[in-house]
Enzyme design. Structure first.
Site, PDB file in Angstrom:
ATOM      1  N   HIS A   1       3.025  84.571-102.446  1.00  0.00           N
ATOM      2  CA  HIS A   1       3.939  85.408-101.951  1.00  0.00           C
ATOM      3  C   HIS A   1       5.386  85.198-102.067  1.00  0.00           C
ATOM      4  CE1 HIS A   1       3.108  82.534 -98.621  1.00  0.00           C
ATOM      5  NE2 HIS A   1       4.461  83.043 -97.957  1.00  0.00           N
TER       6      HIS A   1
ATOM      7  N   HIS B   1       9.412  85.096-100.322  1.00  0.00           N
ATOM      8  CA  HIS B   1       9.922  85.496 -99.024  1.00  0.00           C
ATOM      9  C   HIS B   1      11.549  85.547 -99.705  1.00  0.00           C
ATOM     10  CE1 HIS B   1       7.759  84.066 -95.671  1.00  0.00           C
ATOM     11  NE2 HIS B   1       7.193  83.081 -96.467  1.00  0.00           N
TER      12      HIS B   1
ATOM     13  N   TYR C   1      13.221  79.039 -91.718  1.00  0.00           N
ATOM     14  CA  TYR C   1      11.669  79.072 -91.805  1.00  0.00           C
ATOM     15  C   TYR C   1      11.407  79.253 -93.484  1.00  0.00           C
ATOM     16  CZ  TYR C   1       7.552  82.094 -92.019  1.00  0.00           C
ATOM     17  OH  TYR C   1       6.358  82.643 -92.207  1.00  0.00           O
TER      18      TYR C   1
ATOM     19  N   GLN D   1       8.970  76.996 -95.235  1.00  0.00           N
ATOM     20  CA  GLN D   1       7.628  77.616 -95.416  1.00  0.00           C
ATOM     21  C   GLN D   1       6.677  76.674 -96.384  1.00  0.00           C
ATOM     22  OE1 GLN D   1       6.471  79.951 -93.605  1.00  0.00           O
ATOM     23  NE2 GLN D   1       4.665  80.043 -94.729  1.00  0.00           N
TER      24      GLN D   1
END
Length: 152
Positions: free
Chosen positions: A62, A64, A126, A130
């Site tokens: 994924h 971000h 964050y 991650q």
């Protein structure tokens, strides 16, 4: 706060979004050569639309992004543009991917988005942390797959 504001002809704005989106079937495709190419493609497409990438990280399955999108562009139209054009560009650059993804569908449908105003530093942290968290989780889960009878 005035130095953080952006401006258009008649507006001052501060529109930041935390966006997460995934490849189709959440395949762990964002590795070495694809990762670099995708980073370049996403940067280029954001630059074309006047969107600033404040923070970003590509995980194996994924992406971000912390972006600043001008108010003249809706988040949904920007994401449609970003995912659509980037999938066309990645398939043009890596023709072998069309056999895995067929019909030029690189990204999964949908995305996660949240607005960011006061907790920007928390979201930046964050996004940075991650990958370390995921690697720590992987190290813990590797123990399950080791054969206890081999002595390793």
């Amino acid at each position: 706060m005035a130095n953080k504001l952006n401006s258009l002809a008649h507006t001052k704005w501060l529109c930041k979004y935390h966006i997460v989106f995934t490849p189709k079937y959440r395949r762990k495709i964002i590795y070495n050569q694809y990762r670099r190419d995708l980073q370049g493609i996403l940067r280029l497409l954001c630059q074309y639309k006047g969107v600033k990438i404040l923070e970003g990280h590509m995980m194996p399955d994924h992406v971000h992004l912390l972006v600043s999108i001008p108010p003249k562009i809706s988040v949904s139209s920007f994401m449609g543009y970003l995912k659509g054009k980037s999938s066309l560009m990645i398939f043009d650059k890596h023709a072998n991917l069309k056999y895995k993804f067929g019909n030029r569908h690189f990204w999964a449908e949908g995305y996660y988005v949240s607005t960011v105003v006061l907790n920007e530093s928390t979201i930046r942290k964050y996004i940075r942390d991650q990958e370390m968290n995921d690697q720590a989780q992987d190290r813990l889960s590797v123990k399950e797959y080791e054969d206890p009878f081999r002595g390793r």
